[in-house]
Write a protein that holds these residues in place. Structure first.
Motif, PDB file in Angstrom:
ATOM      1  N   GLU A 298       8.029  12.045 -82.730  1.00  0.00           N
ATOM      2  CA  GLU A 298       8.076  10.724 -82.103  1.00  0.00           C
ATOM      3  C   GLU A 298       9.324  10.558 -81.242  1.00  0.00           C
ATOM      4  O   GLU A 298       9.246  10.217 -80.072  1.00  0.00           O
ATOM      5  CB  GLU A 298       8.038   9.641 -83.178  1.00  0.00           C
ATOM      6  N   ARG A 299      10.478  10.768 -81.843  1.00  0.00           N
ATOM      7  CA  ARG A 299      11.757  10.593 -81.142  1.00  0.00           C
ATOM      8  C   ARG A 299      12.861  11.181 -82.003  1.00  0.00           C
ATOM      9  O   ARG A 299      12.639  11.519 -83.165  1.00  0.00           O
ATOM     10  CB  ARG A 299      12.041   9.129 -80.852  1.00  0.00           C
TER      11      ARG A 299
ATOM     12  N   ARG B 183      11.743  18.109 -74.298  1.00  0.00           N
ATOM     13  CA  ARG B 183      10.876  16.938 -74.218  1.00  0.00           C
ATOM     14  C   ARG B 183      11.476  15.759 -74.993  1.00  0.00           C
ATOM     15  O   ARG B 183      12.112  15.950 -76.024  1.00  0.00           O
ATOM     16  CB  ARG B 183       9.498  17.283 -74.767  1.00  0.00           C
ATOM     17  N   PRO B 184      11.224  14.535 -74.555  1.00  0.00           N
ATOM     18  CA  PRO B 184      11.800  13.362 -75.211  1.00  0.00           C
ATOM     19  C   PRO B 184      11.445  13.230 -76.689  1.00  0.00           C
ATOM     20  O   PRO B 184      12.277  12.785 -77.485  1.00  0.00           O
ATOM     21  CB  PRO B 184      11.215  12.180 -74.418  1.00  0.00           C
ATOM     22  N   SER B 185      10.228  13.625 -77.076  1.00  0.00           N
ATOM     23  CA  SER B 185       9.797  13.402 -78.460  1.00  0.00           C
ATOM     24  C   SER B 185      10.579  14.222 -79.481  1.00  0.00           C
ATOM     25  O   SER B 185      10.658  13.838 -80.640  1.00  0.00           O
ATOM     26  CB  SER B 185       8.298  13.679 -78.603  1.00  0.00           C
TER      27      SER B 185
ATOM     28  N   ARG C  82      13.756  15.949 -78.397  1.00  0.00           N
ATOM     29  CA  ARG C  82      14.916  16.389 -77.628  1.00  0.00           C
ATOM     30  C   ARG C  82      16.146  16.616 -78.515  1.00  0.00           C
ATOM     31  O   ARG C  82      16.818  17.639 -78.399  1.00  0.00           O
ATOM     32  CB  ARG C  82      15.222  15.366 -76.551  1.00  0.00           C
TER      33      ARG C  82
ATOM     34  N   ASP D  37       4.576  12.278 -79.233  1.00  0.00           N
ATOM     35  CA  ASP D  37       4.085  11.032 -78.666  1.00  0.00           C
ATOM     36  C   ASP D  37       4.266  10.962 -77.154  1.00  0.00           C
ATOM     37  O   ASP D  37       3.622  10.152 -76.491  1.00  0.00           O
ATOM     38  CB  ASP D  37       4.773   9.836 -79.324  1.00  0.00           C
ATOM     39  N   ASP D  38       5.115  11.807 -76.595  1.00  0.00           N
ATOM     40  CA  ASP D  38       5.287  11.824 -75.148  1.00  0.00           C
ATOM     41  C   ASP D  38       4.133  12.543 -74.442  1.00  0.00           C
ATOM     42  O   ASP D  38       4.051  12.523 -73.216  1.00  0.00           O
ATOM     43  CB  ASP D  38       6.625  12.457 -74.770  1.00  0.00           C
ATOM     44  N   ARG D  39       3.242  13.160 -75.207  1.00  0.00           N
ATOM     45  CA  ARG D  39       2.032  13.782 -74.655  1.00  0.00           C
ATOM     46  C   ARG D  39       0.844  13.290 -75.483  1.00  0.00           C
ATOM     47  O   ARG D  39       0.327  13.988 -76.354  1.00  0.00           O
ATOM     48  CB  ARG D  39       2.136  15.305 -74.694  1.00  0.00           C
ATOM     49  N   SER D  40       0.429  12.073 -75.185  1.00  0.00           N
ATOM     50  CA  SER D  40      -0.576  11.400 -76.006  1.00  0.00           C
ATOM     51  C   SER D  40      -1.929  12.108 -76.003  1.00  0.00           C
ATOM     52  O   SER D  40      -2.657  12.052 -76.999  1.00  0.00           O
ATOM     53  CB  SER D  40      -0.723   9.947 -75.579  1.00  0.00           C
TER      54      SER D  40
END
Length: 174
Positions: free
Chosen positions: A107-108, A131-133, A135, A155-158
Motif C-alpha cells: 500500500e505505502r 514504485r510508490p507502494s 518505495r 495499490d499504485d497498480r490497481s
C-alpha cells in the motif's frame, strides 16, 4: 452447517495467527524467508485481524500487516515501515488446514528517524527508481544489496491488484 463454518473460520484464523507455521512443504516462501533470515536481515511483521472467506475445503484469508525494520538509512537510525495486505490461500487436506500461497499487496511505506532531530540523507534519484507502494522498503532493501522486483502487487497498480483478487476468488470457488 453453521457449526462447520464457525469451526473452519476459527481454524483458518488460528492457522494464520499462530505464526503461519502450518505451511505446506510445497509453499515457496518458506525457502525465501529462510534465505533472508540467514542473511542477517531482521524485520517484524505485525498482522491485523484476518478475514477468512470459506468455500468447502478452501479459504481465502486477507490480513492487514505492517513490515517494520529498524536500520541505518541515509546515515541515521530509522524505522522503515511498509503497510501491506496479505492474501493467503489455504486448503483443508486430510482434516488439517494448510497455507498454500501468500501474495502481499503493498500500500505505502515510511522512513521515520528514531531521533526527532535526525534527517536521513536519501538519494532522490535512487529513491525515484522504486514504485510508490513499496518505495521505502525497496530503498532500504536495495541498500542492503537485495534485488527489487518492479512487478509486485501494489495499490499504485490497481489493475494488477484487481486481477489478483479475481483469480483468487475464482480459485476459492473453483
Amino acid at each position: 452447517m453453521l457449526e462447520f463454518i464457525f469451526d473452519s473460520t476459527r481454524a483458518v484464523s488460528d492457522l494464520l495467527l499462530a505464526g503461519v507455521l502450518a505451511r505446506h512443504p510445497d509453499v515457496w516462501w518458506g525457502r525465501e524467508c529462510r534465505h533472508i533470515a540467514d542473511s542477517g536481515a531482521r524485520s517484524t511483521h505485525r498482522l491485523g485481524p484476518p478475514v477468512p472467506r470459506l468455500d468447502s475445503e478452501r479459504a481465502l484469508i486477507e490480513a492487514p500487516a505492517c513490515i517494520k525494520v529498524r536500520a541505518e538509512v541515509g546515515g541515521v537510525t530509522a524505522d522503515v515501515t511498509s503497510y501491506t495486505r496479505l492474501l493467503y490461500r489455504a486448503e483443508r487436506r486430510h482434516d488439517r488446514w494448510w497455507l498454500v500461497s501468500l501474495e502481499p499487496i503493498y500500500e505505502r511505506g515510511t522512513i521515520v528517524p528514531v531521533s526527532p532531530d535526525a534527517v536521513p540523507q536519501l538519494d532522490p534519484v535512487r529513491l525515484a527508481r522504486f514504485r510508490p507502494s513499496y518505495r521505502a522498503l525497496a530503498y532500504h532493501l536495495d541498500g542492503l544489496g537485495y534485488p527489487i522486483d518492479d512487478d509486485l502487487f501494489g495499490d499504485d497498480r490497481s489493475a494488477g491488484v484487481e486481477s489478483l483478487y479475481t483469480r483468487s476468488f475464482a480459485w476459492l470457488h473453483g
